[in-house]
Design a protein around this motif. Structure first.
Motif, mmCIF file in Angstrom:
data_model
loop_
_atom_site.group_PDB
_atom_site.id
_atom_site.type_symbol
_atom_site.label_atom_id
_atom_site.label_comp_id
_atom_site.label_asym_id
_atom_site.label_seq_id
_atom_site.Cartn_x
_atom_site.Cartn_y
_atom_site.Cartn_z
ATOM 1 N N GLN A 17 -5.496 -3.326 3.805
ATOM 2 C CA GLN A 17 -5.369 -2.117 3.015
ATOM 3 C C GLN A 17 -6.708 -1.347 2.970
ATOM 4 O O GLN A 17 -6.745 -0.144 3.038
ATOM 5 C CB GLN A 17 -5.005 -2.547 1.586
ATOM 6 C CG GLN A 17 -4.031 -1.659 0.900
ATOM 7 C CD GLN A 17 -3.382 -2.386 -0.286
ATOM 8 O OE1 GLN A 17 -3.478 -3.599 -0.424
ATOM 9 N NE2 GLN A 17 -2.717 -1.645 -1.128
ATOM 10 N N ASP B 107 -1.385 -4.705 6.224
ATOM 11 C CA ASP B 107 -1.113 -4.564 4.792
ATOM 12 C C ASP B 107 -1.326 -3.106 4.408
ATOM 13 O O ASP B 107 -2.464 -2.661 4.250
ATOM 14 C CB ASP B 107 -2.053 -5.479 4.004
ATOM 15 C CG ASP B 107 -1.611 -5.641 2.568
ATOM 16 O OD1 ASP B 107 -0.711 -4.888 2.139
ATOM 17 O OD2 ASP B 107 -2.162 -6.518 1.881
ATOM 18 N N GLU B 108 -0.224 -2.361 4.299
ATOM 19 C CA GLU B 108 -0.292 -0.928 3.989
ATOM 20 C C GLU B 108 -1.370 -0.229 4.795
ATOM 21 O O GLU B 108 -2.296 0.356 4.224
ATOM 22 C CB GLU B 108 -0.526 -0.721 2.495
ATOM 23 C CG GLU B 108 0.632 -1.270 1.697
ATOM 24 C CD GLU B 108 0.448 -0.989 0.206
ATOM 25 O OE1 GLU B 108 0.212 0.183 -0.127
ATOM 26 O OE2 GLU B 108 0.556 -1.931 -0.583
ATOM 27 N N SER C 125 1.184 -8.607 -0.344
ATOM 28 C CA SER C 125 -0.128 -9.028 0.163
ATOM 29 C C SER C 125 -0.236 -10.544 0.149
ATOM 30 O O SER C 125 -0.777 -11.151 1.078
ATOM 31 C CB SER C 125 -1.232 -8.427 -0.685
ATOM 32 O OG SER C 125 -1.192 -7.025 -0.607
#
Ligand SMILES: Nc1ncnc2c1ncn2[C@@H]1O[C@H](COP(=O)(O)OP(=O)(O)OP(=O)(O)O)[C@@H](O)[C@H]1O
Ligand SMILES: [Mg+2]
Lengths: 803, 232
Positions: free
Chosen positions: B105, B178-179, B60
């Motif tokens: 995320q 991010d994910e 991140s």
């Protein structure tokens, strides 16, 4: 786990959030302060009315009076006494000691029933000096101070006496007031021997007046105290709102702590008891501060209140506050009650909401769609009710009902109006940032709406009351110019001196206008009758509201009289109505004039008509018409020729100045309360913004990440409250004008008996607008500084942390 | 208008990203925590690259640096021929607005805007609002019935699709994710990734995606692994 460990775990929340803690305590303290301050003022005033009531006739005993309100012969008293009635004579009237006018109450101590004895004259020496010549005046300490040296009579000071009144022996009263053989009324004691001949047979000309439940002054000043209470209640409600929202947020934020504690085996009951104890502790601390501030506020305001009551109603209230223990108690009680009321919802939620429900501080205070609809419906109902009251009800209560419904309805409507306004803006704009700005502001509305409503009320009250006072002032000043037409006012000290004065003046001035009056009771009201000469001054200047075309001719010929507006409205008189002025004096109403600031009814008759009925009327005071440039000379020669003290010669300018000063002092309290209320509303707004600013990051972070600079975000954050403040201000203008109209056209007429024309003062709005703007900027300053100093890492945390 | 032309020019210029000797550390209570220690990385236009690594390895952190949300301690981040770590606040905001798209995320939709407004938000800020393209995205993401809802009324999967739509609606040259499928089950995650890949290929964007899942990483052109602050 010990209770202490538990308590520290709960209390640590406040240590981490000192601002929230401060908001809670200051909201509570302010609410308590304004409430108990207003209560203190009301209690002090009521206590002095009670004193007045005891001194002036209103002691709960019945009286025999003459049905037309005139005086009664002493022989009636003698006849009653002879046939065994337990009665006592009273003669009342106004008398001037030097420059001080006193209400002289002549009594006979030997026959006075014990219930009615304000001042204890039981001591034989005192009694003797009271009833034997030259006589004694029983007065309050304040009055004694004023008339010392102005009279040869002995003075006796009593704390229980009312300012501005004096008890004397009835014989002395008859000679002072030049009403030998006359009485005002006859007091009937409660205990009477059985089997007495009825009044109807003994004194058929008299009627029994039953005691009033409420004193005259209480009735008169009711509206003022209602007003004050309303202001106090408004401020209290605003303060409580601060408490309500802070407690709500704090509970929501502590939900995870509660959950952990519960999981560790703390029972719901223990938790609730602890939280309650915490709140009680806060209430006690804030209550103590609040009562102290309230006392301060009350003692600062009381002189002004006393001036208002004196000026508007003729009620005398001391300007100093005595400290009463019951205020402390009631202050604490109200703080406690306020805390409990504003935390009830939070406590209930704590008991009801399941253990594992997620805390949602962001959603705290967000109202439901249904709630909003109910609010709008309630607002519409209140506004309709207000209109209905205006059309179909009358009386002072109805007047205040109209005001209350109007204000409450309008403030309930405000959030819907603001929300609608923002929705329209959002729909019509195409820019992403403007859309976001509107949507975001709309989303914050529920959290701010109570504060905005409070702000609306405070601003509307400001505009409304300000408009009323300024309209009143403008009218009053114009009226003074008419009413005080004579250039110089002079008062002789004795009747012989007055005779010499008249003779001397005859050649020196354009005209001499005698100011002679008697007290009378007309239609059951205590009134003054003035006698006027036929003079162009009156024809040209007197502020007539209505009248026949030849009204002054009719007054001069003794054929008709003028009445003042308050009496005219109170009695619903019409031109041409008959009026019983005294035993054998009937006359026709031929005109009405405005008479602001006078609590009493007034009648103006021709001077000859007056003196033929009251030959002994005092002829000491005169208004003099001269060329303005001769005023100073005349003044000098008057004091040279007659040795009159400066107080006895007053020129028009000084009199106007004095009247204006009294007027301004009268409305000082209103102004102060206005500012207080505005201040509390601004504080509520500030605290709400501060509270909301703690929850802003999740809203701002995504926008920042998509490429809006922190500076632009900060500017938008500044703009938001400014927009809200200003739209609320704009909404407050029409509401305030409506309020002013109701005050001028409905409430004033009921409360004082006069109706005033409404004037509009846009300049005052501009000033208020600037104050609002300044307050708005101050209110966003701290939240904004917090935002401006925000590091990117703070914003980044939003993306990393759990929702 | 000027901004619009500028943006087009920037997109057309082949987006090349070069990270040179990038370091980043955080001050913590236990002392200095060195997260990234000299990262070197080159991405070509239209590449799709997976970034893997253990939790706490700095994925991140790296994405935030490339997105211009944070500044590195040292090193260069050259995007389109210009070192964005040297830009001031305003310059980096403009960079984020017009050149990068982020899918977090936690999705991080704007809470006060409904789905339709969220979808158009970034595109409007970037000056590339294109209703036809947005309609197509709505269609393909299957969020048509959700347009008048607010983020809090959506499930995680729905929010995720809106967040992807929002990013792609602005046609950024560089998509950072991010994910993005971290909160979804396997089937849903696969479908969403598939969609994102095909859509970003369609717009010619470069994609840099942090993920824990080797299975997902295998679907991308290249894989990079972060360990001890370095790319291995
Ligand atoms: N603002 C911060 N202050 C201090 N330390 C931080 C901060 N942000 C991240 N860290 C630390 O830096 C390290 C890298 O964090 P980062 O979020 O980049 O890891 P990640 O690879 O994304 O992990 P995950 O897979 O769990 O998301 C972690 O040890 C984290 O605790
Ligand atoms: Mg991460």
């Amino acid at each position: 786990m010990t209770t202490w460990t538990l308590a520290t775990a709960l209390l640590s929340h406040w240590r981490r959030r000192p601002l929230q803690f401060g908001a809670l305590l200051s909201g509570l303290a302010l609410a308590t302060a304004l409430w108990s301050g207003v209560q203190a003022i009301n209690a002090e005033a009521r206590a002095s009315y009670a004193r007045a009531a005891i001194a002036l006739d209103q002691n709960g005993l019945a009286n025999l009076v003459s049905p037309n309100g005139g005086s009664l012969p002493q022989s009636a008293f003698v006849r009653l006494r002879r046939s065994g009635w337990n009665v006592s004579p009273v003669l009342e009237g106004d008398y001037r000691f030097g420059t001080t006018r006193l209400r002289v109450i002549g009594i006979e101590p030997l026959t006075m029933p014990a219930e009615a004895q304000t001042v204890d004259l039981g001591n034989a020496g005192d009694l003797l000096s009271f009833i034997s010549p030259p006589g004694t005046l029983v007065v309050s300490p304040g009055t004694a101070e004023k008339i010392r040296g102005q009279t040869d009579l002995a003075l006796r000071v009593s704390d229980r006496m009312l300012d501005g009144a004096a008890f004397v022996d009835i014989g002395l009263a008859q000679s002072l007031l030049r009403r030998d053989g006359e009485l005002s009324r006859i007091v009937i004691a409660e205990n009477q021997r059985p089997g007495l001949e009825p009044f109807g047979a003994l004194v058929p000309a008299l009627t029994v007046r039953e005691p009033n439940a409420q004193t005259d002054i209480e009735q008169l000043t009711e509206s003022f105290h209602l007003n004050l209470t309303a202001f106090g209640l408004l401020a209290f409600a605003v303060g409580l709102f601060i408490v309500y929202s802070t407690i709500g947020l704090a509970f929501e934020q502590r939900r995870p702590t509660f959950r952990t504690l519960r999981c560790l085996g703390v029972s719901l009951r223990v938790l609730a008891v602890l939280l309650l104890a915490e709140l009680v502790l806060f209430a006690l601390a804030a209550g103590a501060v609040g009562v102290a501030i309230g006392y301060l506020v009350a003692s600062l305001l009381l002189p002004g209140v006393a001036a208002t009551l004196e000026g508007l109603y003729g009620a005398s209230v001391p300007g100093t506050l005595s400290l009463r223990p019951e205020w402390w108690l009631s202050g604490f009680a109200i703080a406690m009650a306020g805390t409990l009321v504003s935390s009830a919802q939070s406590l209930l939620r704590l008991m009801r909401v399941p253990l594992l429900a997620v805390a949602q501080p962001q959603v705290w205070g967000r109202s439901s769609q249904a709630g909003r609809r109910i609010q709008v419906l309630a607002a519409a109902a209140l506004l309709a009710l207000s209109g209905a009251l205006l059309l179909w009800a009358d009386g002072l209560q109805a007047g205040f009902g109209i005001l209350g419904c109007l204000l409450l309805g309008a403030s309930l409507l405000l959030p819907a109006v603001l929300s609608g306004f923002l929705t329209v803006m959002q729909r019509t704009s195409s820019g992403a940032l403007v859309t976001w700005f509107c949507a975001d502001t709309r989303q914050q509305l529920p959290g701010l709406s109570l504060a905005l409503m409070a702000l609306l009320l405070a601003l509307a009250a400001n505009v409304g009351v300000g408009t009323m006072v300024s309209s009143f002032r403008l009218t009053f000043v114009g009226w003074l110019d008419q009413r005080l037409a004579a250039e110089l006012y002079v008062a002789a000290r004795t009747e012989p001196e007055a005779d010499r004065l008249r003779a001397w003046l005859a050649t020196k001035v354009e005209s001499v206008l005698p100011i002679s009056s008697v007290d009378a009771e007309i239609r059951g009201q205590s009134m003054q009758i003035f006698g006027v000469v036929d003079d162009p001054t009156y024809r040209k200047h007197w502020p007539l509201i209505a009248g026949l075309p030849d009204v002054w001719d009719r007054v001069a010929s003794g054929e008709g009289v003028l009445v003042n507006e308050q009496f005219w409205r109170r009695e619903r008189l019409r031109i041409g109505d008959q009026l019983d002025l005294a035993n054998d004096w009937k006359s026709t109403v031929v005109g009405v004039y405005s008479d602001y600031g006078n609590p009493k009814g007034q009648v103006i008759a021709g001077i000859n008509a007056l003196t033929s009925r009251y030959p002994q009327v005092s002829r000491l005071r005169y208004g003099l018409r001269v060329q303005p440039d001769q005023v100073a000379d005349l003044r000098a020669s008057l004091s040279g020729e007659f040795g009159l003290p400066p107080d006895n010669i007053v020129d028009q300018a000084a009199l106007k100045e004095q009247s204006r000063r009294i007027f301004d002092r009268t409305f000082l309290v209103t102004g102060a309360l206005n500012i207080f209320t505005l201040g509390v509303a601004a504080l509520a707004m500030f605290l709400s913004l501060l509270t909301l600013s703690e929850m802003r990051l999740p809203q701002l972070a995504p926008v920042w990440a998509m490429g809006v600079t922190r500076r632009d975000l900060a500017l938008l954050e500044l703009l938001r409250p400014l927009v809200l403040w200003l739209t609320t201000f704009i909404a407050a203008l029409p509401l305030g004008l409506a309020l002013a109209w109701v005050l001028l056209a409905v409430v004033n007429v009921e409360a004082f008996g006069w109706r005033l024309p409404m004037h509009i003062f846009p300049y005052e709005w501009v000033r208020l607008g600037l104050v609002v703007l300044a307050a708005a900027v101050v209110s966003v300053f701290i939240p904004l500084r917090r935002l401006a100093g925000l590091a990117p890492s703070e914003l980044l945390k939003v993306f990393a942390s759990e929702r | 208008m000027e901004r619009y032309i500028c943006a087009i020019v920037l997109i057309l210029a082949a987006m090349v990203i070069a990270l040179r000797n990038l370091s980043k550390s955080y001050e913590t209570a236990e002392g200095r925590l060195e997260v990234l220690r000299g990262i070197d990385l080159d991405l070509g236009a239209g590449d799709s690259v997976a970034l893997t690594g253990e939790s706490g390895s700095g994925k991140s952190t790296l994405l935030h640096l490339v997105a211009g949300l944070d500044r590195p301690d040292s090193g260069e981040i050259v995007v389109g021929g210009r070192d964005i770590s040297k830009l001031d606040d305003r310059g980096r905001a403009a960079y984020r607005r017009t050149e990068v798209g982020l899918v977090f995320q936690q999705f991080n939709l704007v809470p006060s805007l409904d789905v339709a407004a969220n979808l158009a938000f970034h595109a409007k800020l970037a000056g590339r609002h294109d209703p036809a393209w947005e309609n197509e995205l709505v269609e393909r993401l299957g969020i048509g019935p959700l347009l008048t809802r607010y983020p809090e009324q959506l499930s995680s999967g729905q929010q995720q699709r809106v967040a992807i739509g929002r990013t792609l609606a602005a046609r950024p040259g560089l998509v950072l994710a991010d994910e993005p499928t971290g909160n979804l089950d396997e089937t849903n995650g696969d479908a969403v990734l598939e969609l994102m890949l095909s859509l970003s290929k369609g717009t010619g964007s470069t994609l840099l995606m942090a993920t824990h899942s080797q299975r997902l990483a295998d679907r991308l052109d290249r894989q990079l692994h972060l360990r001890s602050g370095k790319i291995t």
